[in-house]
Design a protein around this motif. Structure first.
Motif, PDB file in Angstrom:
ATOM      1  N   TYR A  73      32.909  22.048 -12.600  1.00  0.00           N
ATOM      2  CA  TYR A  73      33.758  23.210 -12.829  1.00  0.00           C
ATOM      3  C   TYR A  73      35.144  22.715 -13.225  1.00  0.00           C
ATOM      4  O   TYR A  73      35.687  21.791 -12.623  1.00  0.00           O
ATOM      5  N   LEU A  74      35.713  23.338 -14.262  1.00  0.00           N
ATOM      6  CA  LEU A  74      37.062  22.996 -14.687  1.00  0.00           C
ATOM      7  C   LEU A  74      37.773  24.246 -15.161  1.00  0.00           C
ATOM      8  O   LEU A  74      37.137  25.210 -15.596  1.00  0.00           O
ATOM      9  N   ARG A  75      39.076  24.194 -15.052  1.00  0.00           N
ATOM     10  CA  ARG A  75      39.868  25.314 -15.533  1.00  0.00           C
ATOM     11  C   ARG A  75      40.117  25.163 -17.031  1.00  0.00           C
ATOM     12  O   ARG A  75      40.350  24.050 -17.516  1.00  0.00           O
ATOM     13  N   CYS A  76      40.074  26.288 -17.729  1.00  0.00           N
ATOM     14  CA  CYS A  76      40.345  26.225 -19.168  1.00  0.00           C
ATOM     15  C   CYS A  76      41.845  26.070 -19.378  1.00  0.00           C
ATOM     16  O   CYS A  76      42.656  26.781 -18.772  1.00  0.00           O
ATOM     17  N   VAL A  77      42.191  25.124 -20.225  1.00  0.00           N
ATOM     18  CA  VAL A  77      43.594  24.793 -20.486  1.00  0.00           C
ATOM     19  C   VAL A  77      43.761  24.563 -21.975  1.00  0.00           C
ATOM     20  O   VAL A  77      42.914  23.913 -22.618  1.00  0.00           O
ATOM     21  N   ALA A  78      44.819  25.082 -22.543  1.00  0.00           N
ATOM     22  CA  ALA A  78      45.106  24.897 -23.958  1.00  0.00           C
ATOM     23  C   ALA A  78      45.131  23.414 -24.298  1.00  0.00           C
ATOM     24  O   ALA A  78      45.700  22.602 -23.564  1.00  0.00           O
ATOM     25  N   GLY A  79      44.505  23.071 -25.418  1.00  0.00           N
ATOM     26  CA  GLY A  79      44.445  21.689 -25.861  1.00  0.00           C
ATOM     27  C   GLY A  79      43.088  21.037 -25.647  1.00  0.00           C
ATOM     28  O   GLY A  79      42.804  19.982 -26.216  1.00  0.00           O
ATOM     29  N   GLN A  80      42.224  21.651 -24.814  1.00  0.00           N
ATOM     30  CA  GLN A  80      40.873  21.102 -24.630  1.00  0.00           C
ATOM     31  C   GLN A  80      40.077  21.254 -25.931  1.00  0.00           C
ATOM     32  O   GLN A  80      40.097  22.306 -26.569  1.00  0.00           O
ATOM     33  N   ARG A  81      39.380  20.169 -26.302  1.00  0.00           N
ATOM     34  CA  ARG A  81      38.610  20.175 -27.549  1.00  0.00           C
ATOM     35  C   ARG A  81      37.279  19.454 -27.335  1.00  0.00           C
ATOM     36  O   ARG A  81      37.195  18.518 -26.547  1.00  0.00           O
ATOM     37  N   TRP A  82      36.254  19.905 -28.036  1.00  0.00           N
ATOM     38  CA  TRP A  82      34.976  19.197 -28.075  1.00  0.00           C
ATOM     39  C   TRP A  82      34.216  19.629 -29.320  1.00  0.00           C
ATOM     40  O   TRP A  82      34.536  20.648 -29.943  1.00  0.00           O
ATOM     41  N   SER A  83      33.206  18.843 -29.681  1.00  0.00           N
ATOM     42  CA  SER A  83      32.402  19.134 -30.872  1.00  0.00           C
ATOM     43  C   SER A  83      30.924  19.027 -30.531  1.00  0.00           C
ATOM     44  O   SER A  83      30.515  18.144 -29.758  1.00  0.00           O
ATOM     45  N   TRP A  84      30.133  19.916 -31.087  1.00  0.00           N
ATOM     46  CA  TRP A  84      28.671  19.903 -30.958  1.00  0.00           C
ATOM     47  C   TRP A  84      28.052  19.995 -32.351  1.00  0.00           C
ATOM     48  O   TRP A  84      28.209  21.003 -33.037  1.00  0.00           O
ATOM     49  N   GLU A  85      27.374  18.968 -32.788  1.00  0.00           N
ATOM     50  CA  GLU A  85      26.645  18.955 -34.062  1.00  0.00           C
ATOM     51  C   GLU A  85      27.480  19.498 -35.219  1.00  0.00           C
ATOM     52  O   GLU A  85      27.042  20.340 -35.996  1.00  0.00           O
ATOM     53  N   GLY A  86      28.712  19.018 -35.347  1.00  0.00           N
ATOM     54  CA  GLY A  86      29.562  19.411 -36.461  1.00  0.00           C
ATOM     55  C   GLY A  86      30.290  20.724 -36.277  1.00  0.00           C
ATOM     56  O   GLY A  86      31.001  21.168 -37.184  1.00  0.00           O
ATOM     57  N   VAL A  87      30.135  21.381 -35.126  1.00  0.00           N
ATOM     58  CA  VAL A  87      30.861  22.608 -34.808  1.00  0.00           C
ATOM     59  C   VAL A  87      31.963  22.253 -33.811  1.00  0.00           C
ATOM     60  O   VAL A  87      31.709  21.598 -32.795  1.00  0.00           O
ATOM     61  N   HIS A  88      33.196  22.676 -34.101  1.00  0.00           N
ATOM     62  CA  HIS A  88      34.356  22.252 -33.322  1.00  0.00           C
ATOM     63  C   HIS A  88      34.882  23.399 -32.461  1.00  0.00           C
ATOM     64  O   HIS A  88      35.029  24.534 -32.930  1.00  0.00           O
ATOM     65  N   PHE A  89      35.178  23.077 -31.203  1.00  0.00           N
ATOM     66  CA  PHE A  89      35.670  24.043 -30.231  1.00  0.00           C
ATOM     67  C   PHE A  89      37.078  23.632 -29.803  1.00  0.00           C
ATOM     68  O   PHE A  89      37.333  22.446 -29.534  1.00  0.00           O
ATOM     69  N   GLU A  90      37.981  24.601 -29.720  1.00  0.00           N
ATOM     70  CA  GLU A  90      39.351  24.326 -29.298  1.00  0.00           C
ATOM     71  C   GLU A  90      39.832  25.446 -28.382  1.00  0.00           C
ATOM     72  O   GLU A  90      39.743  26.624 -28.721  1.00  0.00           O
ATOM     73  N   MET A  91      40.325  25.075 -27.200  1.00  0.00           N
ATOM     74  CA  MET A  91      40.892  26.043 -26.264  1.00  0.00           C
ATOM     75  C   MET A  91      42.370  26.232 -26.618  1.00  0.00           C
ATOM     76  O   MET A  91      43.150  25.264 -26.630  1.00  0.00           O
ATOM     77  N   LEU A  92      42.755  27.462 -26.914  1.00  0.00           N
ATOM     78  CA  LEU A  92      44.128  27.765 -27.324  1.00  0.00           C
ATOM     79  C   LEU A  92      44.989  28.333 -26.198  1.00  0.00           C
ATOM     80  O   LEU A  92      46.228  28.293 -26.269  1.00  0.00           O
ATOM     81  N   HIS A  93      44.362  28.879 -25.172  1.00  0.00           N
ATOM     82  CA  HIS A  93      45.099  29.554 -24.109  1.00  0.00           C
ATOM     83  C   HIS A  93      44.209  29.603 -22.866  1.00  0.00           C
ATOM     84  O   HIS A  93      42.981  29.655 -23.006  1.00  0.00           O
ATOM     85  N   PRO A  94      44.786  29.516 -21.657  1.00  0.00           N
ATOM     86  CA  PRO A  94      46.198  29.524 -21.269  1.00  0.00           C
ATOM     87  C   PRO A  94      46.749  28.103 -21.120  1.00  0.00           C
ATOM     88  O   PRO A  94      45.985  27.122 -21.119  1.00  0.00           O
ATOM     89  N   LEU A  95      48.040  28.006 -20.924  1.00  0.00           N
ATOM     90  CA  LEU A  95      48.651  26.735 -20.578  1.00  0.00           C
ATOM     91  C   LEU A  95      48.341  26.399 -19.117  1.00  0.00           C
ATOM     92  O   LEU A  95      48.026  27.279 -18.311  1.00  0.00           O
TER      93      LEU A  95
END
Length: 812
Positions: free
Chosen positions: A646-668
């Protein structure tokens, strides 16, 4: 005749797949009937193939137009759109068995008058002890057959529309309910909510009142008992008091068909009454009148059995399995009275025809196909093959062995024969079902059901002792079933098979159950390989699939890449035992064959986003959970209890799955520690990019957070698809934010006629003024999207349109 009846059923099923009704179905039905009868009479001496084709065509046409005619009649009573959501005073009778729940009571109401307003004759009402933010009112003690004056607010039938989901709208149509609503506190002194008559005579009211009396008696005797709802279901067919957790056990062990008034129970009760009546009649009720000379005992037994079955089916609420058994018993009784020998296949087909004739919507429910499929499979695999040791000169041991062999063979036949159909309907099959049914069938059918029926009619205190004994047996059985259902191997799951796979498996099953001497019968099981080993479909690398579920007033989206799946939010909580996950998401994942999720993001703690979290975590393994939930939230504790990250969502978190990119924009990060912020302000906001296009999932962020994102991450906001923030509320979707995102498509996940009036008219118009395509889940149903080099979107109500769906008003 059999071909005509089978074709009639399939014709009715064909009608239920149509997006609109044909013109003048009643007139066409009346014209078709003499034409078809004449054609069949003229061709009765023709070649067998010609007769079969003619019978098939006539049956299909008659079934199609008959079902269309009944559908047209059922759809005719309609609540005017202008009358939705306004107070109407109605007078009528309680027309169903009321269902008591913690917040109030639900019941059907037969309207007699509505003070000049046009209201459908049958409506479904809920009476809450205080509703939303409105005045708290005392819930009336409504009972079947009572006449009441009520102030109600109504709406046209509407339900969530999702692939592989329950269709509430057609269920209401089948019940004859053409409006739903709730009881309001009376706005005027001269129109209070009050009981006018304690009972209105009528056949239906007597039946429902009898059911209510039996249910009340059972619940009094078993007050506080865990499985009292099971006893009620076995006596009066009301399953609503059985919790969802128990149904999960029954479904995993394959015994759910026994937790109701099933065909087996009806046949048993009818047989008991027939034996008793026949025995008494032969002995002239121990008088010297010699009654068998006036009427043979066999006819009296048949009549008594049929009447007992009818009474029990009325108590059951007239479900399809109960109807099938009743009609078969009536046909057999009529054949005996008329001195005609009838084939069992004729009996089955006639029962099928009568069910569809009276209820053409029955073909839409799994119980219809499982009920008739089970009987047909038993006939195919047993008739004429199990006759040994049944002669009159056979010993008791030989007869006992023959009976045990027949029972075991029948259970084997049903278990094996229904595998393809079970996979098609439920995308799973219970592997422990043979063992569970071997225990449950004798306990439920031979012990619990007779004891429950006896205990519900005997005087106190005898009824209490007998019902407690029945409950004890259910409790002991439930412990065994719970242990069996908890095994990892209890259930085999796979995606709902395509038509070719199902047909191939069905053909192989018939081969497997063929008579002895049939070559290589074991090879039939090989046809199950494509059925049971299929893998869930997935997009190619670099492509993204997104499904925005219709969960009512809430959010839930499934995001799929080539090898990974992420769920964003879990939908709302509908009640104590029902939520968006259990009602919508889990059934969809099961039908797709998706056995686990790689990730789950819960945007924030509001119940319309996190309401289904526990149900989801209990039913679907989740690799990791990310959220803005506070410590101590049940979903966070449950995930940690399972030992999963379990982790808290924080702006700046990024990951990629099979060429699809995910970026967390909010919250700080600091937002999680700011106690002055509302949960909406901490909504996890995710941007997902696949190829040239992106989708922005913004949760319930409001204007302040939109402004913050505009300043801090303006470039990252650009996306082609936007999940409208906060369901299109007036506190979100500012012009500056929309300009920065600049979407071409917006998804509004909102509930039908929701109390917040989302999306707000001015906000919805703002999207339209910018030329953004707008899709609302309350209008379109679930929305499926594909993102790669282009964007494709399809709504469930458009792609799976049915005639009972009302016109889609996209500008509401």
């Amino acid at each position: 005749m059999r071909i005509v009846l089978l074709a009639f059923a399939f014709g009715a099923a064909w009608l239920q797949m149509q997006a609109s009704l044909p013109q003048h179905p009643g007139l066409v039905s009346l014209l078709l009937l003499p034409v078809c009868l004449g054609a069949l009479l003229l061709l009765r001496r023709r070649h067998l193939v010609v007769k079969a084709v003619a019978a098939l065509a006539c049956g299909l046409a008659l079934g199609f137009y008959w079902a269309a005619w009944l559908a047209q009649l059922a759809l005719a009573p309609q609540l005017a759109q202008a009358d939705e959501g306004r107070d109407i005073t109605v007078i009528g009778t309680v027309a169903s068995l009321p269902y008591q729940f913690q917040q109030g009571v639900r019941f059907n109401f037969a309207v007699e008058s509505a003070g000049g307003d046009v209201v459908p004759p049958l409506i479904a009402l809920s009476w809450y002890a205080g509703f939303r933010d409105e005045i708290t009112s005392e819930v009336g003690d409504v009972q079947p057959g009572e006449r009441w004056q009520l102030t109600v607010r109504l709406q046209r039938p509407h339900g969530n529309a999702n692939p592989h989901g329950f269709d509430y709208e057609v269920w209401l149509l089948e019940q004859g309910v053409r409006a739903t609503g709730y009881v309001r506190p009376a706005p005027r002194v001269d129109t209070p909510n009050l009981r006018l008559d304690s009972f209105v005579p009528g056949f239906g009211n007597v039946v429902q009142a009898s059911r209510a009396a039996l249910r009340a008696r059972i619940m009094r005797s078993l007050r506080g008992k865990e499985y009292a709802g099971v006893i009620v279901a076995l006596v009066v067919g009301d399953q609503r008091a059985i919790p969802q957790s128990d149904w999960q056990v029954f479904n995993r062990t394959g015994v759910s068909h026994l937790i109701s008034i099933s065909g087996l129970h009806i046949t048993m009760v009818a047989g008991m009454f027939a034996l008793g009546a026949g025995a008494l009649w032969r002995r002239s009720f121990f008088t010297d009148r010699q009654l068998p000379l006036f009427l043979p005992a066999q006819k009296v037994a048949a009549l008594a059995g049929a009447l007992a079955a009818l009474l029990y089916v009325l108590l059951a609420g007239f479900g399809v399995p109960a109807q099938r058994t009743l009609y078969m018993l009536i046909v057999v009784a009529l054949a005996l009275w008329l001195g005609r020998i009838t084939s069992i296949t004729h009996v089955l087909c006639l029962a099928l025809g009568v069910v569809v004739l009276l209820d053409p919507w029955a073909v839409l429910w799994p119980g219809f196909w499982l009920s008739f499929g089970a009987v047909a499979t038993i006939l195919y695999a047993t008739v004429g093959r199990m006759a040994r040791h049944t002669q009159a000169d056979a010993s008791r041991w030989q007869r006992a062995r023959a009976a045990i062999a027949l029972g075991a063979h029948t259970q084997y036949v049903v278990t094996v024969g229904l595998v393809p159909l079970t996979m098609l309907l439920f995308a799973q099959v219970s592997l422990v079902s043979p063992v569970a049914n071997a225990l449950a069938i004798p306990v439920i059918s031979l012990l619990v059901t007779p004891l429950s029926l006896l205990g519900s009619v005997l005087p106190a205190p005898l009824c209490d002792w007998i019902l407690l004994l029945a409950h004890f047996l259910v409790q002991m059985l439930a412990q065994v079933l719970d242990w069996l259902g908890a095994r990892r191997f209890a259930v085999w799951t796979a995606p709902v098979p395509p038509a070719w796979s199902f047909c191939w498996a069905a053909f192989g099953t018939l081969w497997l159950l063929a008579p002895r001497g049939w070559p290589h019968r074991w090879a039939g099981m090989l046809s199950w390989i494509p059925l049971l080993t299929a893998m869930p479909s997935s997009p190619p690398p670099g492509q993204l699939w997104v499904t925005a579920f219709d969960v009512g007033q809430g959010m839930a989206l499934l995001v799929e890449t080539h090898r990974h799946r992420l769920l964003y939010d879990t939908g709302p909580a509908y009640g104590l035992d029902s939520d968006g996950a259990s009602r919508v998401i889990v059934p969809y994942l099961r039908a797709r064959g998706i056995g686990q999720l790689d990730g789950l993001i819960i945007s924030h703690s509001d119940t319309d986003h996190a309401g289904g979290a526990i149900s989801l975590l209990e039913n679907v393994p989740v690799g990791w959970l990310s959220s803005s939930l506070p410590d101590g939230h049940p979903a966070v504790d449950f995930q940690r209890k399972l030992g999963q990250p379990y982790l808290r969502c924080v702006a700046g978190q990024r990951w990629s799955w099979e060429g699809v990119h995910f970026e967390m924009l909010h919250p700080l990060a600091e937002a999680h520690h700011d106690i002055t912020l509302k949960p909406n302000a901490r909504s996890c906001t995710v941007k997902i990019t696949a190829g040239k296009h992106a989708i922005l999932l913004a949760g319930d962020i409001e204007a302040a957070q939109e402004g913050e994102l505009f300043v801090r991450a303006r470039v990252s906001l650009a996306a082609d698809v936007l999940l409208a923030p906060h369901h299109g509320s007036g506190t979100s979707s500012t012009q500056a934010f929309l300009n920065a995102v600049n979407p071409s498509l917006a998804i509004f996940q909102v509930g039908h006629r929701n109390r917040y009036r989302h999306p707000k008219a001015e906000v919805y118009e703002r999207y339209g003024t910018m030329g953004i395509m707008r899709l609302r889940t309350d209008v379109e149903g679930a929305v499926g999207m594909t993102l790669s080099d282009d964007i494709q979107a399809a709504s469930y109500r458009a792609s799976g349109a049915r005639y009972w769906y009302g016109p889609r008003d996209t500008e509401r």
